[in-house]
Scaffold this motif. Structure first.
Motif: not given
Length: 606
Positions: A525-533, A536, A577, A584
């Motif tokens: 969850n942390m990694s996905k959030a970081h890479y999605e940010a 963006k 991702l 996942e």
């Protein structure tokens, strides 16, 4: 009369004058000045093209004593002229005849030193030519020596090999065929040079006079050991199409024959260098000697067990596991080197020893020998650090072969050790896949397998089902390991019913969830959030710059990537991702299987 011609006549006259003066002197009355005058006059005759007159002087019976004492002084100018007259057959032939005559007539001790000095002074492209030119006269002189003959033979071989050693060893088929510096030809000429001395040792051994010939035997062993290190350690020794007699294979075969004939082949193959030799007092010298000796012995084992040269000499009483044990020291020595030519010998030797063995036949006790742990670790280093891809692939294949040969306890111990020491996610993933395969065999075979079931397996799974730094673990860098661990867990959950619980997984489920599944979920969850940010941000920056060609850098898995355009960076981030999504999806499947099975058991109990 032309000036050059008169000078030449003068050179011949000067030589005749010196000869006439010395003819009336006793041998003991020759002075240093006589030697110098003779050398200068003889050199002038050679350089001015009057080798025929010089040959006449040397062949004249009256001059026998003079030539015996002074002739060795002509070696240096004679060698120069032989190379100078390469295109003039007559003059060159006369010079060669002079060389032959000097070998027959000169004082052996003086000529021996003169010939060796000439070989030592030669450098570069002329080394092999000079050695080949002087081998025959040197052999003739050595066969005449009585005192210190063994020492002189050893010194000759040492000087020759020292001169050859700096030369590059031809490796490719084209280089071997061209033999630009003449090394292939020269090495085999050295064998012809050594042959009568080998025959002498053999003859004396047959007469039970070995004790009298130990010194000469020792010198021949030294020569063979030097030859095994150079050129054979780095030489290409596979059969080559289009080359009827591979010069280095021939050389290798002859070296093995020498060792066999003097009774040293089998003792050398089975010698173990486990401790320092007591006679080595100088520590630095001792280390160099041991290293050289170890590399020579490793090459010898490669020739016999991988190239099968001289293998017919060996009794067939040795078991494959004993041969592997004897060769592990040699394999380790070869795998420690970085040159492709040496590394490939180590891999070939290891592979040939393993192919002799049945799967599952190697007892776990062998892992108590240090080399049986060191060598697979060396394979891992080659797989992960060697820039040559084919070497990495071959190392991986041999590692698998090695694992397959052990009994079950051996496989368990080896896999556990490699998992702890490899420090590379790709290798760890490969080891975990092997563990999964062993669990599969344990669950599907009828016989009991205590090592990949029950408490032994649980101990191993503690290593497998864990994250190095918990939720903070770099999932991208460790993706190979994590995917292999998840696949193993998924397999066990499907295959091992909770009622059977052969693997012990169901009783340690809480620990597995706490140490592996929950931190992995948080980390994802942390990694996905970081890479999605990051994605963006890149997209917004690109809009502001109105260009997709802005060059900047990005950090992935803790490593700064090369400068790239925003578009390229976005590709890298999307790829990361995708990896997270893959992990996942397997994680979700494992969690789902655990939940379904746990719920089914709860329903049965209620």
């Amino acid at each position: 009369m032309p000036e050059g011609h008169s000078q030449t006549i003068m050179a011949v006259d000067e030589l005749q004058a010196i000869i006439q003066r010395c003819q009336i002197l006793e041998e003991a009355d020759f002075k240093g000045e006589d030697f110098n005058l003779f050398q200068v006059a003889g050199q002038k005759c050679l350089e001015d093209g009057h080798a025929a007159q010089l040959l006449e002087v040397i062949q004249n019976e009256k001059n026998k004593v003079i030539i015996k004492n002074m002739g060795w002084n002509l070696i240096s100018p004679l060698v120069r002229c032989i190379f100078m007259y390469k295109q003039e057959d007559d003059k060159r032939e006369q010079c060669l005849r002079i060389l032959d005559q000097l070998a027959q007539l000169c004082n052996p001790k003086e000529l021996f030193l003169g010939l060796l000095e000439q070989i030592e002074q030669t450098t570069g492209e002329q080394v092999c030519q000079t050695v080949m030119l002087l081998l025959q006269p040197l052999q003739t002189v050595l066969l005449k020596l009585q005192n210190k003959k063994a020492y002189s033979v050893g010194l000759s071989l040492a000087v020759i090999m020292n001169q050859l050693t700096p030369l590059p060893v031809p490796y490719t088929k084209q280089q071997i065929q061209e033999d630009k510096l003449g090394l292939c030809q020269c090495c085999n000429a050295v064998l012809d040079f050594a042959r009568p001395f080998v025959n002498e040792v053999v003859k004396n051994m047959e007469k039970s006079l070995e004790c009298n010939d130990m010194e000469l035997k020792e010198e021949l062993i030294k020569f063979c050991m030097k030859s095994l290190k150079y050129p054979l350690l780095t030489a290409q020794l596979e059969q080559l199409e289009g080359i009827e007699e591979h010069p280095f294979r021939h050389f290798a075969t002859e070296i093995i024959d020498i060792l066999w004939n003097i009774g040293e082949l089998i003792p050398l193959v089975f010698v173990h260098h486990k401790s320092k030799s007591p006679q080595w007092e100088d520590q630095e010298f001792a280390d160099i000697e041991r290293k050289n000796s170890a590399e020579s012995l490793a090459c010898l084992s490669y020739l016999i067990f991988a190239q099968h040269l001289g293998v017919e000499c060996f009794p067939v009483v040795f078991s494959p596991s004993y041969l592997l044990l004897c060769n592990m020291t040699h394999i380790e020595v070869l795998l420690k080197r970085t040159e492709e030519s040496v590394l490939s010998k180590g891999l070939d030797l290891f592979e040939s020893c393993l192919l002799r063995m049945e799967d599952n036949s190697l007892l776990h006790h062998y892992l108590e020998f240090r080399n049986f742990i060191n060598v697979p670790q060396d394979l891992v280093k080659i797989m992960t650090l060697c820039p040559m891809e084919h070497m990495g692939k071959k190392s991986l294949n041999i590692l698998q072969l090695f694992i397959d040969k052990f009994d079950t306890e051996g496989k368990y111990t080896l896999l556990r050790c490699l998992l702890k020491t490899s420090n590379h996610a790709g290798v760890e993933g490969y080891i975990i896949k092997n563990i999964k395969d062993q669990i599969h065999l344990a669950l599907t075979k009828e016989y009991d397998n205590i090592w990949f079931t029950g408490h032994h397996l649980i101990s191993l799974l503690d290593l497998v089902l864990s994250l190095p730094e918990g939720a903070e673990t770099d999932l991208l860098q460790n993706s190979d390991r994590i995917m292999a661990s998840l696949n193993l867990l998924r397999y066990v959950v499907i295959k091992d019913c909770e009622s059977d619980n052969q693997t012990g997984v169901w009783t340690t489920l809480g620990k597995i969830e706490q140490n592996f599944l929950k931190p992995l979920r948080v980390g994802l969850n942390m990694s996905k959030a970081h890479y999605e940010a990051e994605i963006k941000n890149k997209k917004e920056n690109r809009k502001e710059a109105h260009s997709s060609n802005t060059v900047c850098s990005v950090t992935v898995s803790g490593e700064k990537m090369p400068a790239m355009t925003t578009g390229m960076q976005l590709q890298v981030l999307h790829s990361a991702l995708f990896t997270f999504d893959l992990i996942e999806s397997v994680l979700a499947r494992v969690e789902e299987l655990i939940e379904v099975k746990t719920k089914a058991v709860m329903d049965e109990n209620s």
